[in-house]
Design an enzyme around this catalytic site. Structure first.
Site, PDB file in Angstrom:
ATOM      1  N   ARG A  89       0.813  -1.217   0.000  1.00 18.72           N
ATOM      2  CA  ARG A  89       0.000   0.000   0.000  1.00 18.72           C
ATOM      3  C   ARG A  89       0.844   1.263   0.000  1.00 18.72           C
ATOM      4  O   ARG A  89       0.289   2.358  -0.045  1.00 18.72           O
ATOM      5  CB  ARG A  89      -0.881   0.018   1.251  1.00 18.72           C
ATOM      6  CG  ARG A  89      -2.283  -0.535   1.026  1.00 18.72           C
ATOM      7  CD  ARG A  89      -3.003  -0.526   2.356  1.00 18.72           C
ATOM      8  NE  ARG A  89      -4.419  -0.374   2.240  1.00 18.72           N
ATOM      9  CZ  ARG A  89      -5.272  -1.394   2.250  1.00 18.72           C
ATOM     10  NH1 ARG A  89      -4.842  -2.629   2.314  1.00 18.72           N
ATOM     11  NH2 ARG A  89      -6.568  -1.170   2.185  1.00 18.72           N
ATOM     12  N   ARG A 145     -10.073   6.985   4.407  1.00 20.90           N
ATOM     13  CA  ARG A 145      -9.438   5.859   3.700  1.00 20.90           C
ATOM     14  C   ARG A 145      -9.244   6.172   2.224  1.00 20.90           C
ATOM     15  O   ARG A 145      -8.235   5.806   1.632  1.00 20.90           O
ATOM     16  CB  ARG A 145     -10.288   4.589   3.849  1.00 20.90           C
ATOM     17  CG  ARG A 145     -10.161   3.947   5.226  1.00 20.90           C
ATOM     18  CD  ARG A 145     -11.333   3.072   5.549  1.00 20.90           C
ATOM     19  NE  ARG A 145     -11.382   1.852   4.776  1.00 20.90           N
ATOM     20  CZ  ARG A 145     -12.491   1.111   4.638  1.00 20.90           C
ATOM     21  NH1 ARG A 145     -13.611   1.467   5.223  1.00 20.90           N
ATOM     22  NH2 ARG A 145     -12.457   0.015   3.934  1.00 20.90           N
TER      23      ARG A 145
HETATM   24  P1  B4P Z   1      -8.517  -3.860   3.840  1.00 25.36           P
HETATM   25  O1  B4P Z   1      -9.133  -4.958   4.578  1.00 25.36           O
HETATM   26  O2  B4P Z   1      -7.549  -4.198   2.770  1.00 25.36           O
HETATM   27  O3  B4P Z   1      -9.714  -2.973   3.328  1.00 25.36           O
HETATM   28  P2  B4P Z   1      -9.975  -2.062   2.052  1.00 25.36           P
HETATM   29  O4  B4P Z   1      -8.875  -1.611   1.200  1.00 25.36           O
HETATM   30  O5  B4P Z   1     -10.744  -0.982   2.660  1.00 25.36           O
HETATM   31  O6  B4P Z   1     -10.702  -2.977   1.067  1.00 25.36           O
HETATM   32  P3  B4P Z   1     -11.863  -3.951   1.421  1.00 25.36           P
HETATM   33  O7  B4P Z   1     -11.329  -5.333   1.525  1.00 25.36           O
HETATM   34  O8  B4P Z   1     -12.591  -3.400   2.592  1.00 25.36           O
HETATM   35  O9  B4P Z   1     -12.819  -3.782   0.255  1.00 25.36           O
HETATM   36  P4  B4P Z   1     -12.970  -4.515  -1.089  1.00 25.36           P
HETATM   37  O10 B4P Z   1     -12.134  -3.748  -2.051  1.00 25.36           O
HETATM   38  O11 B4P Z   1     -12.783  -5.974  -1.023  1.00 25.36           O
HETATM   39  O12 B4P Z   1      -7.805  -2.848   4.844  1.00 25.36           O
HETATM   40  C1  B4P Z   1      -8.419  -2.310   5.970  1.00 25.36           C
HETATM   41  C2  B4P Z   1      -7.451  -1.426   6.736  1.00 25.36           C
HETATM   42  O13 B4P Z   1      -6.323  -2.216   7.210  1.00 25.36           O
HETATM   43  C3  B4P Z   1      -6.782  -0.293   5.952  1.00 25.36           C
HETATM   44  O14 B4P Z   1      -7.607   0.851   5.877  1.00 25.36           O
HETATM   45  C4  B4P Z   1      -5.508  -0.075   6.764  1.00 25.36           C
HETATM   46  O15 B4P Z   1      -5.747   0.679   7.931  1.00 25.36           O
HETATM   47  C5  B4P Z   1      -5.116  -1.476   7.195  1.00 25.36           C
HETATM   48  N1  B4P Z   1      -4.172  -2.112   6.256  1.00 25.36           N
HETATM   49  C6  B4P Z   1      -4.438  -3.230   5.510  1.00 25.36           C
HETATM   50  N2  B4P Z   1      -3.363  -3.527   4.744  1.00 25.36           N
HETATM   51  C7  B4P Z   1      -2.424  -2.579   5.009  1.00 25.36           C
HETATM   52  C8  B4P Z   1      -1.106  -2.341   4.505  1.00 25.36           C
HETATM   53  N3  B4P Z   1      -0.568  -3.121   3.558  1.00 25.36           N
HETATM   54  N4  B4P Z   1      -0.413  -1.281   4.983  1.00 25.36           N
HETATM   55  C9  B4P Z   1      -0.947  -0.479   5.930  1.00 25.36           C
HETATM   56  N5  B4P Z   1      -2.191  -0.648   6.439  1.00 25.36           N
HETATM   57  C10 B4P Z   1      -2.921  -1.686   5.987  1.00 25.36           C
HETATM   58  O16 B4P Z   1     -14.553  -4.179  -1.321  1.00 25.36           O
HETATM   59  C11 B4P Z   1     -15.517  -5.013  -0.895  1.00 25.36           C
HETATM   60  C12 B4P Z   1     -16.915  -4.376  -0.864  1.00 25.36           C
HETATM   61  O17 B4P Z   1     -17.437  -4.058  -2.158  1.00 25.36           O
HETATM   62  C13 B4P Z   1     -17.833  -5.455  -0.310  1.00 25.36           C
HETATM   63  O18 B4P Z   1     -18.833  -4.877   0.463  1.00 25.36           O
HETATM   64  C14 B4P Z   1     -18.400  -6.127  -1.571  1.00 25.36           C
HETATM   65  O19 B4P Z   1     -19.606  -6.776  -1.325  1.00 25.36           O
HETATM   66  C15 B4P Z   1     -18.560  -4.928  -2.497  1.00 25.36           C
HETATM   67  N6  B4P Z   1     -18.423  -5.320  -3.906  1.00 25.36           N
HETATM   68  C16 B4P Z   1     -17.428  -6.055  -4.458  1.00 25.36           C
HETATM   69  N7  B4P Z   1     -17.607  -6.204  -5.789  1.00 25.36           N
HETATM   70  C17 B4P Z   1     -18.741  -5.509  -6.100  1.00 25.36           C
HETATM   71  C18 B4P Z   1     -19.444  -5.263  -7.317  1.00 25.36           C
HETATM   72  N8  B4P Z   1     -19.025  -5.748  -8.494  1.00 25.36           N
HETATM   73  N9  B4P Z   1     -20.558  -4.515  -7.271  1.00 25.36           N
HETATM   74  C19 B4P Z   1     -21.019  -4.020  -6.090  1.00 25.36           C
HETATM   75  N10 B4P Z   1     -20.401  -4.217  -4.881  1.00 25.36           N
HETATM   76  C20 B4P Z   1     -19.264  -4.955  -4.893  1.00 25.36           C
END
Ligand code: B4P
Length: 191
Positions: A89, A145
């Site tokens: 990231r 975010r």
């Molecule tokens: P993550 O868990 O990685 O969260 P995210 O980037 O917010 O993505 P997320 O997994 O939530 O969403 P997705 O794109 O799958 O990180 C959370 C936190 O952890 C970060 O903010 C940070 O603080 C920390 N962190 C993690 N890794 C880090 C790193 N490397 N360095 C530093 N900090 C770190 O989206 C899913 C959503 O969209 C779901 O609700 C799904 O149902 C929906 N969706 C998916 N496809 C869809 C479609 N085609 N149409 C409609 N909805 C859809």
């Protein structure tokens, strides 16, 4: 080995598409977000520290996630390859990843960047927040975010474009539509 990074803003569908990639290509899933949430749930020291950042929509410090990856590569060597979801990231994390992989005589083959506009990202995350109870799916934290993504993570795209690995994927449409776009790219590399 087939090593894939799935990259994109919060809510772009990284977790959803990762699951489909694992099912089809039998890759080992590494989601730093899932790992950190499990540390928080288990009330470990690492989890307590990470929660301070995650609950505000900030990135946890680089050294913390780089250490997590380092341990995983040692203790969970993949047979077919890795799917890296939410890591790297920052540029620092990207460089550390390249160095960890090259020590294992392997490298990143494909970087999939899921492209979704802010309106859809925000809608998806608010909708998920209503059912998931995730502390970081609140309107205020989502805003932070997204800002963090554009300031600290999006510049990594240039790093991978220069390496010739970057593929931009339209992240709008049904989950199946998006996966078929992804398959076309991955199958070209999976020989
Ligand atoms: P993550 O868990 O990685 O969260 P995210 O980037 O917010 O993505 P997320 O997994 O939530 O969403 P997705 O794109 O799958 O990180 C959370 C936190 O952890 C970060 O903010 C940070 O603080 C920390 N962190 C993690 N890794 C880090 C790193 N490397 N360095 C530093 N900090 C770190 O989206 C899913 C959503 O969209 C779901 O609700 C799904 O149902 C929906 N969706 C998916 N496809 C869809 C479609 N085609 N149409 C409609 N909805 C859809």
């Amino acid at each position: 080995m087939l090593n894939i990074i799935i990259f994109g803003a919060p809510g772009s569908g990284k977790g959803t598409q990762s699951q489909k990639l694992i099912d089809k290509y039998h890759l080992m899933h590494i989601s730093t977000g899932d790992i950190l949430r499990s540390e928080i749930e288990n009330r470990t020291e690492l989890g307590k520290h990470a929660a301070k950042f995650m609950n505000r929509g900030k990135l946890v410090p680089d050294e913390m996630v780089i250490d997590i990856l380092h341990e995983l590569f040692i203790h969970k060597p993949a047979k077919v390859g890795y799917i890296l979801d939410g890591f790297p990231r920052t540029l620092e994390q990207g460089k550390a990843l390249d160095s960890m992989l090259s020590k294992r005589n392997t490298k990143i083959n494909v970087v999939l960047s899921l492209e979704v506009d802010n309106k859809h990202l925000t809608e998806r995350l608010i909708k998920r927040g209503e059912v998931s109870g995730r502390n970081d799916d609140t309107p205020e934290t989502i805003k932070s975010r997204l800002q963090v993504y554009y300031n600290q993570t999006a510049p990594l795209k240039e790093y991978y474009a220069q390496q010739g690995n970057l593929s931009n994927i339209n992240g709008l449409g049904t989950i199946e539509d998006i996966f078929s776009r992804i398959e076309k790219v991955v199958d070209k590399h999976n020989y």
